[in-house]
Design an enzyme around this catalytic site. Sequence first.
Site, PDB file in Angstrom:
ATOM      1  CB  VAL A 161      -3.979  -7.450  -1.203  1.00 14.22           C
ATOM      2  CG1 VAL A 161      -3.121  -8.144  -2.235  1.00 14.22           C
ATOM      3  CG2 VAL A 161      -3.165  -7.157   0.063  1.00 14.22           C
ATOM      4  CB  THR A 166      -0.909   0.012   1.243  1.00 12.42           C
ATOM      5  OG1 THR A 166      -1.706  -1.169   1.237  1.00 12.42           O
ATOM      6  CG2 THR A 166      -1.823   1.225   1.220  1.00 12.42           C
ATOM      7  CG  LEU A 209      -9.404   2.580  -6.919  1.00 11.87           C
ATOM      8  CD1 LEU A 209      -9.602   1.439  -7.918  1.00 11.87           C
ATOM      9  CD2 LEU A 209     -10.737   3.269  -6.641  1.00 11.87           C
ATOM     10  CE  LYS A 210      -5.356  -1.837   1.062  1.00 11.64           C
ATOM     11  NZ  LYS A 210      -4.089  -2.532   1.221  1.00 11.64           N
ATOM     12  CB  VAL A 211      -4.825   5.273   0.222  1.00 15.15           C
ATOM     13  CG1 VAL A 211      -3.409   4.755   0.079  1.00 15.15           C
ATOM     14  CG2 VAL A 211      -5.176   6.196  -0.929  1.00 15.15           C
TER      15      VAL A 211
END
EC number: 1.1.1.291
Length: 314
Positions: A117, A92, A166-168
Amino acid sequence: MKIGFIGLGNVGGKLAGSLIRNGLDVTVYDLNPDFVAGKVADGAKAGNSAADVMQHCDAVITCLPSPAACDAVVREMLPHVGPGKIWMEMSTTDAEEVKLLSALVIAAGGEAVDCPVSGGCHRADTGNISIYAGCTRDTFDKVLPILTHMGRRILHVGDIGVSSTLKVMTNYLATMNLLSVCEALTVMKAAGMDMGMTYEAIAMSSGTSFVHETESQLILSGSRDVNFTMDLIQKDIGLFQDIADRHSVPLELSPLMIEMMTDGQKRYGVRAQSDRMIERLEEATGLSVTAPGFPQELVDDEPEERGYEVVVRR
């Protein structure tokens, strides 16, 4: 395809384990030799350095704790990058950082994939976690067979950097869920509600969430060990705030959340487990927000299945 895996921590070790368990040709490297030895015992080969792993593998996956660590590893690997080499970033990290490093890899003749992920360490352990993949469609098709051994649902999101953005965002939402769950459980405890019943009432309601259905169990058992520490939370929500600042979005909840997590770190330690945030409210009220019958650790009880690409609705 020969696969390298660099970074065998909480998440990386589990993702590498899924590749090894499924019989892929995996070479591993980590600064902690005990982590490497454990994977070698499971069937992996040991790499001597990040450069050595890139030199001898077709695709190299990194899963590291910070953008600075990613930068150092990629720059060490660069002299051995060329046609036929793929770098897959599963940390991340900051979208701008991954775009910069990916450009270096591509300029050297290689290919790059931004593929963090989401879904918790317990799902990383069983190959059932979700994966976002940012890269060209051609590169995605090459790495999809690898990704489907580590994750259940794989989403091709387009360009490099989109995945990290998108992950954060998802980690921001998960942290907000955690803090609201802490408040909800504490208020229900103060109101004299049965906490087991409260858990089920939330789980079957419009107010439920992935965080409630997983982390609330660890809060109520008293374990508070979710395998995710406050420093990692701060990194992720800080990255989300940076995105908002760059785009001049005047957030109100995000700065408050950063302030609350900073207070949690001051009380319990920079690397304290994130679920210990409930203890701020326990200390303020004198309550013990616990209940019998809840697990000390999360276990993914879904059977392991080969992953698949998620098709976006248009």
